[in-house]
Write a protein that holds these residues in place. Structure first.
Motif, mmCIF file in Angstrom:
data_model
loop_
_atom_site.group_PDB
_atom_site.id
_atom_site.type_symbol
_atom_site.label_atom_id
_atom_site.label_comp_id
_atom_site.label_asym_id
_atom_site.label_seq_id
_atom_site.Cartn_x
_atom_site.Cartn_y
_atom_site.Cartn_z
ATOM 1 N N TYR A 92 0.221 8.313 7.137
ATOM 2 C CA TYR A 92 0.658 7.131 7.786
ATOM 3 C C TYR A 92 -0.437 5.924 7.077
ATOM 4 N N ILE A 93 0.063 4.911 6.835
ATOM 5 C CA ILE A 93 -0.875 3.947 6.656
ATOM 6 C C ILE A 93 -0.850 2.669 7.576
ATOM 7 N N GLY A 94 -2.139 2.473 8.023
ATOM 8 C CA GLY A 94 -2.304 1.478 9.179
ATOM 9 C C GLY A 94 -3.433 0.571 9.040
ATOM 10 N N GLY A 95 -3.503 -0.118 10.009
ATOM 11 C CA GLY A 95 -4.631 -0.985 9.995
ATOM 12 C C GLY A 95 -5.748 -0.245 10.786
ATOM 13 N N GLY A 96 -6.962 -0.922 11.031
ATOM 14 C CA GLY A 96 -8.172 -0.288 11.781
ATOM 15 C C GLY A 96 -7.554 0.028 13.035
ATOM 16 N N GLY A 97 -7.096 -0.880 13.949
ATOM 17 C CA GLY A 97 -6.531 -0.435 15.257
ATOM 18 C C GLY A 97 -5.726 0.614 15.315
ATOM 19 N N SER A 127 0.661 -1.253 0.078
ATOM 20 C CA SER A 127 -0.053 0.046 -0.111
ATOM 21 C C SER A 127 0.857 1.092 0.032
ATOM 22 N N THR A 128 1.786 1.331 0.612
ATOM 23 C CA THR A 128 2.792 2.526 0.925
ATOM 24 C C THR A 128 3.667 2.598 -0.349
#
Length: 531
Positions: free
Chosen positions: A342-347, A113-114
């Motif tokens: 910043y690319i991250g998960g839901g949490g 994704s990044t």
């Protein structure tokens, strides 16, 4: 290869908070800076440009060159590192724990994704450069979260005593893990490649941070990924003013608690809670919280303590010993990087939503927050089976009982849906209710009780009929549940459970290129990919 998409909401695996964020719900807008669409990056670039200094760029580039000195580095990665010295270059960043052999599959999805977002931004804003960053969470301390990975339904685990920051852990004892994993891999070119990767990463490096650095570089160096080990004295010197402010003013707790109250008022859960001081003190074997008691700063579970002047001197002399917790780590990231997103998960995004006012108090630009790509990967054989069994992508995401019930109803040669009969019964009782009201009010309760009893009876009959059909169609139920088990191990998303090695055995060097070719980070949908 064929790919399809399903909305995150329709998967049933994502929180109400995240689904509302993706829908750009008005109530959440006070919790973030800008929503991640391609046009909003223009303003983010302009805002970050006014904050990030040339001095910070110089330090960053020098540190990265040192960290990459002993690694086989691709030309694209070296170009990206050098580009960071220019004030027209920005980063997009993802972070991840130092999970053994990358841990769950979404490690790959985050980094892909990044990388793809950096490419997309370059196409839109050609005068700028955009560097994909993987931030290694080497200062974490929860060894039990990272000491294993799942492979073909088995848990491959590293058993040892651990303390301090996980990045500093020596790799002693991983020979035994390698031997277990090697036997499980079997034979073949792809199995040999995985053995080589594990061996070179973990048996030829002295600590977990170096091992993870090597592994991530081997997987993504040809895509220009830049990996950063932020547990570094030179980088932490840039963070000294913020550490001092946290120690003296303790503003993080107040600002985050204020935001938490707003989030709770919106009926969403709080992900993390702040402390009075959101810093750890770390040495080779210690990672403990710093607390303030009666004007004395102490390190929990040790005899270390300072007065105000002494701890400020310690910060300036040994900035590498001060480690931000979950509240301040995002701030540290944004101080040392020219970062836009910043690319991250839901949490992860959930706790970033708690931080906007704290960023403002420290005068640091909050990055845009992007939910990473999520992917379900199917083999062609699995895709063909799904098609033959008339199972859609939306069907396969249903929870087990709902999935079985839906498919049994569809293939059954009798109608197991009693909803029309129940509706007919309810309509009949409407007339009986009116009659009861007109005759004697005392009969209303009796009519209501009888209505509930008869509707309950119909529902029970429907359940019994469905159960009988499941028995009759047992072979078909077994086939569809076996297939769902393969794609959703332990009734969970594939990406949260399966390690990349399991898919690499199947797809080899095609795995990462297929992800790079198909994942669209700004699309905002769950990808279903057949390879």
């Amino acid at each position: 290869m064929p790919s399809d998409c399903i909305s995150f909401k329709d998967t049933g695996y994502f929180s109400k908070l995240i689904c509302n964020y993706l829908a750009e719900a008005e109530m959440l807008k006070p919790l973030y800076n800008r929503f991640p669409n391609i046009d909003n990056f223009k303003a983010q670039i302009e805002e970050k440009s006014t904050f990030y200094s040339q001095e910070s760029r110089s330090v960053l580039v020098q540190v990265l060159k040192k960290q990459y000195k002993s690694l086989e580095t691709s030309e694209d990665t070296l170009i990206n590192i050098n580009a960071l010295s220019k004030n027209t270059t920005f980063t997009v960043t993802t972070g991840h724990q130092l999970n053994l052999f990358t841990g769950p599959l979404y490690f790959l999805h985050k980094i892909v994704s990044t990388i793809n977002l950096a490419k997309q931004l370059k196409a839109k804003y050609p005068k700028n450069n955009f560097v994909p960053i993987y931030w290694m969470a080497s200062e974490d301390h929860d060894f039990e979260e990272i000491n294993y990975f799942n492979f073909k339904g088995k848990k491959i685990q590293w058993n040892r005593e651990a303390s301090g920051a996980v990045g500093e852990l020596n790799t002693k004892g991983l020979e035994a893990v390698f031997n277990v994993f090697s036997k499980e891999l079997g034979i073949g070119k792809n199995a040999d490649r995985l053995r080589e990767l594990f061996k070179k990463a973990y048996l030829e490096h002295n600590n977990l941070a170096d091992a993870t650095f090597y592994l991530a570089n081997q997987l993504f160096k040809e895509n220009g990924l830049v990996i950063i080990e932020a547990n570094n004295k030179d980088l932490k010197q840039l963070f000294i003013p913020y550490v001092e402010k946290e120690l003296i003013e303790q503003i993080s707790k107040q600002k985050v608690l204020e935001t938490n109250a707003k989030i709770e008022a919106l009926d969403f859960k709080i992900q993390v809670n702040p402390r009075l001081i959101n810093l750890f003190y770390i040495t080779e074997s210690v990672r403990e919280r710093i607390v303030l008691e009666n004007d004395v700063y102490k390190v929990l579970n040790t005899t270390i303590s300072w007065n105000k002047n002494e701890i400020l001197k310690e910060v300036n002399d040994f900035p590498e010993r001060f480690s931000p917790n979950v509240i301040l780590r995002p701030l540290y990231q944004e101080v040392i990087l020219p970062n836009l997103c910043y690319i991250g998960g839901g949490g992860e995004l959930a706790y970033w939503f708690q931080l906007k006012e704290n960023f403002k108090a420290f005068n640091v630009v909050l990055p845009m927050l992007l939910l990473r790509n999520s992917v379900l990967i199917k083999t062609k054989q699995q895709a063909n089976k799904l098609e033959r069994l008339n199972i859609t992508n939306k069907d396969i995401f249903l929870k087990r009982e709902s999935f079985i019930n839906k498919k049994v109803r569809e293939i059954s040669n009798i109608d197991i849906d009693f909803s029309s009969q129940i509706m007919h019964l309810e309509n009949q009782f409407l007339a009986l209710h009116e009659l009861a009201k007109q005759t004697d009010e005392s009969f209303v309760g009796a009519v209501t009780a009888q209505e509930k009893k008869q509707i309950k009876g119909l529902k029970n009959l429907e359940k019994r009929l469905l159960k009988a059909q499941k028995r009759k169609l047992k072979d078909h139920v077994t086939r569809i549940t076996d297939l769902q088990n393969q794609l959703f191990p332990n009734n969970s998303l594939q990406e949260r459970n399966t390690n990349f090695s399991e898919l690499y055995l199947e797809f080899g060097d095609d795995l990462i290129p297929e992800l790079l070719a198909n994942l669209e980070p700004l699309k905002g949908e769950f990808t279903v990919l057949t390879i």
